[in-house]
Scaffold this motif. Structure first.
Motif, PDB file in Angstrom:
ATOM      1  N   CYS A 396       9.299  43.842  14.664  1.00 36.46           N
ATOM      2  CA  CYS A 396       8.049  44.595  14.552  1.00 36.46           C
ATOM      3  C   CYS A 396       8.261  46.102  14.419  1.00 36.46           C
ATOM      4  O   CYS A 396       7.462  46.791  13.811  1.00 36.46           O
ATOM      5  CB  CYS A 396       7.155  44.346  15.761  1.00 36.46           C
ATOM      6  N   THR A 465       5.035  37.234  20.317  1.00 35.00           N
ATOM      7  CA  THR A 465       4.629  37.500  18.930  1.00 35.00           C
ATOM      8  C   THR A 465       3.343  38.319  18.896  1.00 35.00           C
ATOM      9  O   THR A 465       3.265  39.371  18.247  1.00 35.00           O
ATOM     10  CB  THR A 465       4.377  36.155  18.201  1.00 35.00           C
ATOM     11  N   ARG A 469       3.027  42.465  18.008  1.00 38.53           N
ATOM     12  CA  ARG A 469       2.215  42.883  16.867  1.00 38.53           C
ATOM     13  C   ARG A 469       1.189  43.927  17.321  1.00 38.53           C
ATOM     14  O   ARG A 469       1.036  44.979  16.707  1.00 38.53           O
ATOM     15  CB  ARG A 469       1.502  41.679  16.227  1.00 38.53           C
ATOM     16  N   GLU A 473       0.889  47.888  16.167  1.00 36.08           N
ATOM     17  CA  GLU A 473      -0.344  48.472  15.606  1.00 36.08           C
ATOM     18  C   GLU A 473      -0.771  49.717  16.377  1.00 36.08           C
ATOM     19  O   GLU A 473      -1.118  50.746  15.788  1.00 36.08           O
ATOM     20  CB  GLU A 473      -1.490  47.447  15.673  1.00 36.08           C
TER      21      GLU A 473
END
Lengths: 488, 488
Positions: A396, A465, A469, A473
């Protein structure tokens, strides 16, 4: 129950900042001005400023005061609206680093985690719940008097005997009568500090370090001297040598975590451990060794604590099974070398000695073959969890985040890119139900706002996961504020 | 393991005294001379003198030093030969009143009691062992995770709720979130003192008082100011008023036991409790109220603690079930009024919050009808035990000993006739396997050597007859030394 005064005021002032009453870059009223304007005490005024600083709305400039942040971040105060009835951050609490830590813990408690990267223990399925329950039921049957007969001094003899045996497997030659059972390792740290220090004394610590150690120092009126600490090799021996030689900062003790450090996850090389012991010995500075994670890394469980190298009783060794076996038990222990008698007297006067049922249970489990099997499985599970989390971090964040692979334990320590505030990231994540541990919990140094500790103990694969994420962001938002729009 | 240095030296010097190397009445070498002659540290030299003083071989004279006792009592050092491997009186311990207390506790531990008038809990059969065991087994089945899930902050909610309800039955209006669970009442006392005081501060206490309180003060570097305390009405209100008005002794807190005092056994009249609260309120002096024996006297369980009269949060109320229900459990609690937040922060930093299994068990037992039945039986049993002991005291000692009938609890406080040393009596009794608590454990004042605390909790009827006969013989020996022979 209303929110405490400082929080009400901080929220009101944060609105003024959002509305532009205080413009970005403008100097913020001083503590004295706040006291006068709002008719509040100095400690409340200080808490207001700390809170606004934590929320990213103010910046402290040395010798000059607080300034409104050039890019104030709206929405932070929302997370604090739903504080629980009772909290560590009430008025009359301490207001140093403890305030930052307690405020964070209170915020987390007000927002139960959807995804938990904060808590420093493993998920329930990692622990031998059923085995311990069986042992407890059987111990209760065999010792019905365990709740109605006075506890023995120093600890239950069976448990002390097992601890002495286990100490030997890690190179420590200890007799059972050189060990004292405590209410968790945290009480051991407090007792060690009480035995060695007077209020006002300076204690050298790693930077970053376990926030509980910093709180214990603050609660005892002690001053931490933060020493540079590497995420791969731990405490800097050079920095320690320099600090010990500096007559301006007489160091009363060194408090350190040489094996599977919290939050860094690293273990000091044996040569460094020896060098630290030698240096402290030369300067007559006792070492308080917090050694609670050793069982949580395969290699580390075979590596020696500094205590094993200590021939003069300079090291106070503190440990517990709270992390590695039974998070519901508050059973730790310590072996205090030259200060054993003083520590035992303080323990006796502070809280007497712990209940025995838990000690009997732990003594039996530790002496059984199940324990070895359990540890192997725990270490394997944790390795996989750490790896899964590290893989997702790499996926990520790519090169944006620096991560030194930990030697074991629960934690990953991430260095964020310039321009990202860990505290801000923590607040933003909290608004999404994600708990993380921002760097400022682990140090009084401003540069720690570039770091985050992630625990691999609790999160499932799906959590990892989802959580990574979200964090990526939120980090992107900080690097590229909405409305900045250069990428669009 | 060899006896510690101070003990070896004290034994050697006691032989010199017995052999006449130091003659009765002669000045004994000073601490500095001992340091030089025997190449020992000051703390060892001080311990040597204290030990010889405790053995009745030396007398301290203010501003002048130690003198060999005019009538040295041989044989005292025998009891100290068999000290256990580990003890509270090792070198490097504190050397104030703690030394006296610790030395006594160590001696007792080295000689298990044939007859026990020392221990401040009841005999095993007084406690609901089977009921607690059943509750624990059932709680374990229902909450298998209790040992492997982190403990909650402040305490288990069920237990806190029951405590708040029980507080109401004694006139205290407390919400569950105003109570914090601690590791026994002794930790509550330490936390209260840490919250209120800095090292060097003066804390007013009853004289005599619970030795654990005196040890806690000493361990925190605090100074006790001992206030006259009546064996029938407790703390002298007049003396407190005078002390509060005295600018030479600024009092930082009052630590007291207004209900079923240890060691006196008395309860302050309500009017005195109110007067103490008023006085402390006027002087802004917080009150730490140790209230652990209230359940152990029928009248006392209905009498109000000072906390119930407190409308301004001046009182820190501390209690536990260690004496009255479960001596094997280390579960106490406190409600700290204005200092609640500070106390909670200190508790968090000192040892986190206690294990939950015991709290669940206690919550269930306290909420059951069994609890009321249990308390009635306990109070009846204790009344009979106290009465049997008091009757035997009257029978064996007649007018020689003064005894104020206690209002409840475990203890009788005896005033011995002039010429009898309680410490000497304690050592002589120990040689016959009888444990008692000499007055000097409960105060730093020399006049306390005329008093003895007897616990009625442990001794059987046969023990009482046998023990009192022995004590009266030993007392007669002191009044009429062998060889004096005036009666023959």
């Amino acid at each position: 129950m209303d929110a405490p005064l400082y929080l009400q005021l901080a929220q009101r002032l944060s609105q003024h900042i959002a509305q532009g009453t205080f413009a970005p870059g403008e100097q913020f009223p001083s503590v004295r001005q706040l006291m006068k304007t709002h008719q509040i005490s100095m400690s409340t005024a200080v808490q207001v400023c700390h809170t606004l600083e934590d929320w990213g709305l103010l910046q402290a400039r040395p010798r000059s005061g607080y300034y409104v942040d050039a890019a104030p971040r709206a929405g932070l105060s929302r997370a604090s609206e739903a504080l629980p009835t009772r909290r560590l951050t009430q008025p009359d609490s301490f207001t140093g680093l403890h305030a930052t830590i307690a405020r964070w813990l209170d915020l987390l408690e007000a927002t139960p985690p959807r995804i938990n990267f904060m808590t420093g223990v493993g998920a329930p399925e990692l622990y031998p719940t059923a085995a311990l329950q069986r042992l407890a039921a059987s111990a209760l049957r065999q010792h019905p008097e365990v709740m109605t007969q006075m506890t023995r001094r120093y600890g239950h003899p069976d448990f002390l005997a097992v601890l002495a045996k286990r100490a030997a497997t890690r190179g420590m030659q200890l007799r059972a009568d050189q060990i004292t059972v405590t209410n968790g390792a945290i009480e051991a740290l407090t007792l060690a500090l009480r035995a060695l220090c007077q209020p006002g004394d300076t204690v050298a610590v790693e930077s970053p370090t376990f926030y509980g150690a910093l709180q214990a120092l603050e609660a005892l009126g002690l001053r931490p001297l933060e020493l540079p600490t590497s995420p791969s090799t731990g405490l800097s021996v050079e920095a320690l040598a320099m600090a010990l030689d500096d007559p301006r900062t007489p160091i009363r003790a060194l408090l350190c975590m040489p094996t599977l450090h919290n939050p860094l996850g690293c273990t000091m090389p044996d040569a460094h451990k020896r060098a630290v012991l030698q240096l402290c010995g030369e300067h007559g500075v006792p070492i308080i060794e917090d050694d609670i994670y050793a069982d949580m890394g395969a290699a580390a469980s075979h590596c020696q604590p500094i205590k094993a190298m200590d021939e003069t009783g300079l090291v106070i060794h503190c440990s517990s099974l709270n992390k590695s076996l039974a998070p519901g038990m508050r059973i730790g222990w310590m072996s205090a070398g030259r200060w054993q008698a003083r520590v035992e007297m303080l323990k006796y006067s502070q809280s007497r000695f712990p209940e025995e049922l838990g000690q009997i249970v732990l003594a039996r489990f530790l002496a059984s073959k199940s324990h070895d099997r359990y540890l192997r499985r725990l270490q394997q599970d944790l390795r996989e969890r750490r790896q899964a989390l590290a893989d997702e971090v790499a996926r990520c964040f790519g090169d944006q985040v620096k991560l030194t692979p930990p030697d074991g334990g629960l934690f990953l320590w991430l260095e964020l890119p310039a321009g990202v505030s860990a505290m801000q990231l923590g607040h933003d994540a909290l608004a999404r139900g994600i708990h993380i541990a921002p760097g400022p919990l682990f140090s009084g140094q401003p540069r720690m706002d570039r770091f985050v500790r992630l625990s691999a103990g609790m999160a499932s694969r799906a959590d990892i996961t989802d959580g990574m994420r979200s964090l990526s962001e939120l980090m992107a938002q900080q690097l590229q504020p909405p409305g900045g729009g250069a990428m669009h």
